[in-house]
Design a protein around this motif. Structure first.
Motif, PDB file in Angstrom:
ATOM      1  N   ALA A  87     -11.174 -34.905   4.392  1.00  0.00           N
ATOM      2  CA  ALA A  87     -10.632 -35.659   3.255  1.00  0.00           C
ATOM      3  C   ALA A  87      -9.690 -34.774   2.438  1.00  0.00           C
ATOM      4  CB  ALA A  87     -11.756 -36.186   2.375  1.00  0.00           C
ATOM      5  N   GLY A  88     -10.034 -33.500   2.299  1.00  0.00           N
ATOM      6  CA  GLY A  88      -9.163 -32.565   1.587  1.00  0.00           C
ATOM      7  C   GLY A  88      -7.841 -32.368   2.300  1.00  0.00           C
ATOM      8  N   ALA A  89      -7.907 -32.310   3.633  1.00  0.00           N
ATOM      9  CA  ALA A  89      -6.668 -32.166   4.406  1.00  0.00           C
ATOM     10  C   ALA A  89      -5.775 -33.387   4.218  1.00  0.00           C
ATOM     11  CB  ALA A  89      -6.998 -31.966   5.885  1.00  0.00           C
ATOM     12  N   ILE A  90      -6.360 -34.563   4.277  1.00  0.00           N
ATOM     13  CA  ILE A  90      -5.589 -35.798   4.070  1.00  0.00           C
ATOM     14  C   ILE A  90      -5.062 -35.865   2.637  1.00  0.00           C
ATOM     15  CG2 ILE A  90      -5.786 -38.322   3.936  1.00  0.00           C
ATOM     16  CD1 ILE A  90      -7.818 -38.075   6.299  1.00  0.00           C
ATOM     17  N   TRP A  91      -5.908 -35.510   1.676  1.00  0.00           N
ATOM     18  CA  TRP A  91      -5.566 -35.577   0.257  1.00  0.00           C
ATOM     19  C   TRP A  91      -4.370 -34.686  -0.063  1.00  0.00           C
ATOM     20  CZ3 TRP A  91      -8.045 -38.604  -3.402  1.00  0.00           C
ATOM     21  CH2 TRP A  91      -7.732 -38.357  -4.737  1.00  0.00           C
ATOM     22  N   HIS A  92      -4.421 -33.443   0.449  1.00  0.00           N
ATOM     23  CA  HIS A  92      -3.390 -32.467   0.082  1.00  0.00           C
ATOM     24  C   HIS A  92      -2.176 -32.462   1.009  1.00  0.00           C
ATOM     25  CE1 HIS A  92      -6.773 -30.786  -2.278  1.00  0.00           C
ATOM     26  NE2 HIS A  92      -5.793 -30.578  -3.142  1.00  0.00           N
ATOM     27  N   LEU A  95      -1.451 -37.718   1.168  1.00  0.00           N
ATOM     28  CA  LEU A  95      -1.489 -38.505  -0.062  1.00  0.00           C
ATOM     29  C   LEU A  95      -0.755 -37.846  -1.232  1.00  0.00           C
ATOM     30  CD1 LEU A  95      -5.186 -39.787   0.078  1.00  0.00           C
ATOM     31  CD2 LEU A  95      -3.109 -40.984   0.744  1.00  0.00           C
ATOM     32  N   PHE A  96      -1.026 -36.562  -1.473  1.00  0.00           N
ATOM     33  CA  PHE A  96      -0.493 -35.916  -2.671  1.00  0.00           C
ATOM     34  C   PHE A  96       0.244 -34.617  -2.384  1.00  0.00           C
ATOM     35  CE2 PHE A  96      -4.075 -38.445  -4.291  1.00  0.00           C
ATOM     36  CZ  PHE A  96      -3.417 -39.169  -5.268  1.00  0.00           C
ATOM     37  N   ALA A  97       0.806 -34.444  -1.193  1.00  0.00           N
ATOM     38  CA  ALA A  97       1.454 -33.178  -0.831  1.00  0.00           C
ATOM     39  C   ALA A  97       2.609 -32.834  -1.780  1.00  0.00           C
ATOM     40  CB  ALA A  97       1.956 -33.225   0.607  1.00  0.00           C
ATOM     41  N   LYS A  98       3.496 -33.775  -2.023  1.00  0.00           N
ATOM     42  CA  LYS A  98       4.658 -33.507  -2.871  1.00  0.00           C
ATOM     43  C   LYS A  98       4.240 -33.264  -4.322  1.00  0.00           C
ATOM     44  CE  LYS A  98       7.911 -36.011   0.022  1.00  0.00           C
ATOM     45  NZ  LYS A  98       8.729 -37.196   0.179  1.00  0.00           N
ATOM     46  N   THR A  99       3.327 -34.086  -4.805  1.00  0.00           N
ATOM     47  CA  THR A  99       2.846 -33.916  -6.182  1.00  0.00           C
ATOM     48  C   THR A  99       2.142 -32.580  -6.333  1.00  0.00           C
ATOM     49  OG1 THR A  99       2.535 -36.305  -6.318  1.00  0.00           O
ATOM     50  CG2 THR A  99       1.462 -34.975  -7.998  1.00  0.00           C
ATOM     51  N   TRP A 100       1.276 -32.261  -5.388  1.00  0.00           N
ATOM     52  CA  TRP A 100       0.528 -30.998  -5.421  1.00  0.00           C
ATOM     53  C   TRP A 100       1.492 -29.807  -5.403  1.00  0.00           C
ATOM     54  CZ3 TRP A 100      -0.066 -27.365  -1.321  1.00  0.00           C
ATOM     55  CH2 TRP A 100      -1.005 -26.367  -1.569  1.00  0.00           C
ATOM     56  N   TYR A 181      -9.597 -35.109  -6.329  1.00  0.00           N
ATOM     57  CA  TYR A 181     -10.139 -34.623  -5.060  1.00  0.00           C
ATOM     58  C   TYR A 181     -11.583 -34.147  -5.221  1.00  0.00           C
ATOM     59  CZ  TYR A 181     -11.204 -31.568  -1.185  1.00  0.00           C
ATOM     60  OH  TYR A 181     -11.836 -30.959  -0.147  1.00  0.00           O
ATOM     61  N   THR A 182     -11.872 -33.463  -6.310  1.00  0.00           N
ATOM     62  CA  THR A 182     -13.245 -33.007  -6.565  1.00  0.00           C
ATOM     63  C   THR A 182     -14.189 -34.198  -6.651  1.00  0.00           C
ATOM     64  OG1 THR A 182     -12.429 -31.073  -7.746  1.00  0.00           O
ATOM     65  CG2 THR A 182     -14.706 -31.709  -8.158  1.00  0.00           C
ATOM     66  N   PHE A 183     -13.757 -35.261  -7.341  1.00  0.00           N
ATOM     67  CA  PHE A 183     -14.599 -36.453  -7.479  1.00  0.00           C
ATOM     68  C   PHE A 183     -14.842 -37.109  -6.120  1.00  0.00           C
ATOM     69  CE2 PHE A 183     -15.432 -40.925  -8.402  1.00  0.00           C
ATOM     70  CZ  PHE A 183     -16.499 -40.794  -9.277  1.00  0.00           C
ATOM     71  N   VAL A 184     -13.784 -37.267  -5.340  1.00  0.00           N
ATOM     72  CA  VAL A 184     -13.915 -37.895  -4.016  1.00  0.00           C
ATOM     73  C   VAL A 184     -14.861 -37.063  -3.132  1.00  0.00           C
ATOM     74  CG1 VAL A 184     -12.653 -38.410  -1.877  1.00  0.00           C
ATOM     75  CG2 VAL A 184     -11.740 -39.146  -4.073  1.00  0.00           C
ATOM     76  N   THR A 185     -14.687 -35.751  -3.151  1.00  0.00           N
ATOM     77  CA  THR A 185     -15.542 -34.875  -2.345  1.00  0.00           C
ATOM     78  C   THR A 185     -16.994 -34.967  -2.796  1.00  0.00           C
ATOM     79  OG1 THR A 185     -13.689 -33.369  -2.032  1.00  0.00           O
ATOM     80  CG2 THR A 185     -15.861 -32.503  -1.570  1.00  0.00           C
TER      81      THR A 185
END
Length: 195
Positions: A87-92, A95-100, A181-185
């Motif tokens: 999920a962290g890999a997908i998230w970062h 989903l949020f690569a550019k924002t991150w 991400y912390t909440f989802v994890t």
């Protein structure tokens, strides 16, 4: 001045108690997994003896902690770590690569060092596993307690980001990426522990 000294001593004693508790739990876990003849009741007795010798606490506290730790289904825990890491890999990335990258000022055009990536990913897996272990134990004690701790932790994480970003828009983006991400994890671990 004595109040400050007493508070410092009490704080150090609490931290020592936590370290001793972790050491006792680890010791019992090792005994349980290396000695097939030792049962759960024996583990509770061993844990209580060590814990009582070192901290002088009551038997109910020892029993509760040992029962929570021994109640973890390690297969589901391992699966939850893999799912949360995925999920962290997908998230970062998706989903949020550019924002991150923009919020945390990460240069995505620079080619990273392969050895550095491997070490970073291993540290992330370890951090994810430890984070998940906390929520597995909390969920066994009380699912609502686990959710409350998760919400509190995400709130604290969001609060610390406010000191880093004066701009409200950047702060909200950083909070969505990191605390989100912390909440989802955390929810992943709580759900897997509840199974």
């Amino acid at each position: 001045m004595t109040n400050i000294t007493e508070m410092g001593i009490n704080y150090l004693q609490k931290q020592l108690n936590k370290a001793i508790t972790a050491a006792c739990i680890t010791f019992c876990f090792v005994i349980k997994n290396t000695c097939p003849l030792v049962g759960a009741a024996d583990i509770r007795i061993i844990f209580a003896l060590f814990f009582n010798l070192l901290i002088q606490t009551d038997m109910e506290t020892c029993d509760l902690l040992c029962e929570a730790f021994c109640g973890i289904n390690w297969m589901w825990y391992t699966i939850a770590v893999v799912v949360a890491f995925g999920a962290g890999a997908i998230w970062h990335t998706f989903l949020f690569a550019k924002t991150w990258a923009r919020v945390f000022k990460v240069d995505m055009t620079e080619k990273p060092d392969t050895a550095n990536i491997v070490i970073t990913m291993l540290m992330q897996v370890l951090a994810t596993a430890l984070f998940g272990l906390v929520f597995f134990v909390l969920t066994i004690l009380s699912p609502w307690l686990a959710v409350l701790v998760l919400v509190g932790f995400c709130g604290w994480q969001k609060g610390t980001l406010k000191f880093r970003y004066a701009d409200w828009k950047t702060f909200v983006e950083a909070a969505c990426v990191e605390a989100g991400y912390t909440f989802v994890t955390g929810i992943i671990f709580i759900l897997f522990a509840w199974i």
